[in-house]
Enzyme design. Structure first.
Site, PDB file in Angstrom:
ATOM      1  CB  CYS A 377      26.941 -28.475  70.949  1.00  0.00           C
ATOM      2  SG  CYS A 377      26.304 -27.053  70.050  1.00  0.00           S
ATOM      3  CG  HIS A 525      30.930 -26.305  72.535  1.00  0.00           C
ATOM      4  ND1 HIS A 525      31.039 -27.762  71.965  1.00  0.00           N
ATOM      5  CD2 HIS A 525      30.287 -25.641  71.745  1.00  0.00           C
ATOM      6  CE1 HIS A 525      30.721 -27.724  70.862  1.00  0.00           C
ATOM      7  NE2 HIS A 525      30.065 -26.704  70.468  1.00  0.00           N
ATOM      8  CD  GLU A 527      33.636 -28.984  74.393  1.00  0.00           C
ATOM      9  OE1 GLU A 527      32.563 -29.109  74.898  1.00  0.00           O
ATOM     10  OE2 GLU A 527      33.590 -28.780  73.218  1.00  0.00           O
TER      11      GLU A 527
HETATM   12  N1  GLN Z   1      25.291 -28.189  63.900  1.00  0.00           N
HETATM   13  C1  GLN Z   1      24.546 -27.978  65.493  1.00  0.00           C
HETATM   14  C2  GLN Z   1      24.369 -26.525  65.099  1.00  0.00           C
HETATM   15  O1  GLN Z   1      24.724 -25.797  64.350  1.00  0.00           O
HETATM   16  C3  GLN Z   1      25.444 -28.298  66.484  1.00  0.00           C
HETATM   17  C4  GLN Z   1      26.673 -27.427  66.552  1.00  0.00           C
HETATM   18  C5  GLN Z   1      27.740 -28.200  67.471  1.00  0.00           C
HETATM   19  O2  GLN Z   1      27.638 -29.127  68.055  1.00  0.00           O
HETATM   20  N2  GLN Z   1      28.561 -27.279  67.960  1.00  0.00           N
HETATM   21  O3  GLN Z   1      23.595 -25.938  65.910  1.00  0.00           O
END
Ligand code: GLN
Length: 569
Positions: A377, A525, A527
């Protein structure tokens, strides 16, 4: 059979492992062929965990259907090897929200709205919804907080009512701890006696006591607890401190947790199939070879902010038969020496500007020094910024999250995304499909889909798999790779290996294997979907790449210091 309900409460102090107890019991029942759905009910007034600071409360775990939940749902999914839905998570905030929404709609037909029965009924309706919709053999309901907390009282009253209504189909497990007095180190049972008394005051009688302890609890001690707490000595389960979480289900099996549960509910005991759990615990005990994974993040005292990432890295170790050691690397004060000592680097998800430049430097280090890299992400977004700055020559490339007026927002807030705002409880959440190009990543996913594959082969072997065409991963973010820069980024050498079905959003990136042994990142994500039974392929691949490199004696510890100076500056 009617769904049986097992309530799990905690006493004395928080953090005793109610969630792991719930997850372990679930795994042991599942190993006997029963279907199990766990649920967590939290006492706070947040509507969900989405707005809660992970450095205070631990990570926000996202379900397939996009619920932002407590990290215990991660334990449940990992131990039970099943995907849960938003039905498995309830907070007092969401209960009150539902009740006041009903009140506004006039559902209560002019009645005075009260804690009892309206709030307690809404809580019980949630217990019932799971059994009515999925009809599992068992539902395991974990109550957040500690018995005696003022804010737990309403939920305990709801549990009492539910038990009264479903007498023969409910049991209650209370998780407590043994106390040890200084300096004699003598074991003391008084705190747990008081906790049991406190629970009874709410009309809930514990059937099983799970006792956290640093040494085995003797039969004499069990008899004493049994007498003072009024619980069969056979129903007192000792839960010893362990090195690996994955030891706990088997320890609880030896203590008879599932056997006692079944007998209390009048269900015939059957032999469990524990082969997979045994293999997992065997592998988590391996002491070598060690693969050190640098996790570049923001650090406070609470490491649970990255819980699922750390667990997924360990799963990568299980799949590759190595011991994975996760090394915290503070992105705010990047220590390049530490990067030189690790075999792989992960930049996990995150929000806000703090530590971002450190993450970008760590990624540059990984790219230039060919250290296996996995970006998650924010770890994809920072990898894109790094490529824009250092490969495409856009020196001031950044994300709109860090600078709203950026000249070159290679990561941007895309306004046409429905319902997503820059702040508050809205994000791109839950499972999204990606269309995959033929690449390392799509072949890693092919290994994942191969039901028979438990061990991870070499990366060369993985390249022989037939690439998948699509993948599904869970999301939690607002910002995206800016389509205005797609072309320039690709020309700089970045490969887009997965896109949203309409081709507008970048879901996966990588550098080709000719350029880098393992550099992959995803906007999702991964994970959250990794399991000890089968590691997520991006983590399994990362550990495999690190293992292959260390076997070839090219670990960074042996590289000349010169080669990393660009990062240190
Ligand atoms: N802050 C970034 C976004 O909102 C990444 C979010 C994250 O890593 N879950 O896109």
């Amino acid at each position: 059979m009617a769904t049986k309900t097992i309530f799990i409460t905690g006493g004395i102090v928080s953090g005793l492992g109610k969630g792991i107890t719930a997850a372990s019991l679930g795994a042991l029942l599942k190993a006997r062929g029963f279907s199990v759905i766990p649920m967590k009910t939290d006492m706070y007034l947040n509507v969900d965990a989405g707005t809660m600071n992970p450095f205070q409360h631990g990570e926000v775990f996202v379900t397939e259907d996009g619920a932002e939940t407590d990290l215990d749902l991660g334990h449940y999914e990992r131990f039970l090897d099943s995907d849960l839905s938003r039905l498995s998570y309830s907070t007092m905030g969401s209960v009150f929200q539902a009740v006041t929404e009903h009140e506004r709609k006039g559902t209560y037909l002019g009645k005075t709205i009260q804690i009892v029965p309206h709030v307690t009924d809404e809580i019980q309706r949630r217990f019932q919804t799971i059994s009515e919709t999925a009809q599992p053999d068992f539902q395991i309901i974990e109550l957040g907080g500690t018995v005696g907390d003022f804010e737990a009282e309403v939920t305990l009253e709801a549990v009492r009512q539910f038990q009264t209504r479903n007498k023969r189909d409910c049991i209650s497990i209370h998780v407590v701890k043994m106390d040890y007095i200084y300096p004699s180190d003598e074991a003391k049972t008084k705190p747990m006696q008081h906790s049991v008394i406190a629970l009874r005051r709410y009309g809930i009688n514990p059937d099983i006591l799970v006792v956290r302890a640093k040494r085995p609890i003797s039969q004499d001690e069990k008899e004493k607890i049994a007498l003072f707490c009024g619980i069969d000595s056979d129903h007192i389960i000792s839960a010893l401190d362990v090195e690996s979480l994955y030891d706990i289900p088997l320890n609880m099996e030896k203590e008879g947790l599932a056997r006692v549960t079944l007998s209390l509910l009048g269900i015939k005991e059957s032999a469990p199939n524990l082969a997979e759990l045994e293999e997992i615990t065997r592998r988590t005990k391996l002491t070598e070879p060690v693969i050190r994974v640098g996790l570049v993040g923001k650090y406070t005292d609470l490491s649970d902010a990255y819980l699922s990432v750390i667990e997924a890295a360990k799963h990568g170790g299980i799949a590759n038969s190595v011991k994975v050691q996760v090394v915290p690397v503070d992105s705010e004060h990047l220590n390049v020496q530490l990067l030189k000592e690790v075999d792989a680097i992960i930049v996990p998800g995150g929000f806000g500007t703090r530590g971002v430049e450190g993450k970008i430097k760590a990624i540059q280090y990984a790219r230039e020094n060919k250290v296996p890299y996995l970006g998650i992400c924010l770890g994809l977004q920072t990898a894109v910024i790094e490529a824009a700055r250092n490969l495409a020559g856009i020196k001031d490339a950044t994300s709109e999250e860090f600078d709203e007026k950026a000249n070159h927002p290679v990561i941007a807030f895309l306004p046409d995304q429905k319902g997503i705002t820059r702040k508050g409880g809205t994000m791109r959440l839950g499972s999204y499909e990606a269309v995959m190009a033929d690449s390392l990543i799509s072949r890693l996913y092919a290994w994942w889909e191969d039901k028979k594959a438990f061990d991870f082969p070499s990366l060369d072997e993985v390249m022989k798999f037939k690439p998948v065409k699509t993948s599904l991963e869970r999301h939690r973010h607002r910002y995206e790779v800016n389509p205005d820069y797609h072309k320039v980024l690709q020309e700089a050498g970045l490969r887009f290996s997965g896109m949203s079905p309409d081709g507008s959003l970048v879901e996966f990136i990588e550098y080709p294997r000719e350029v880098h042994p393992y550099f992959v990142a995803t906007q999702a994500h991964p994970e959250f979907k990794s399991r000890p039974y089968k590691a997520h392929p991006l983590f399994a691949g990362l550990i495999a790449a690190a293992k292959e490199q260390s076997q070839n004696h090219t670990t960074l510890a042996q590289m000349p210091v010169d080669s990393v100076q660009t990062v240190a500056s």
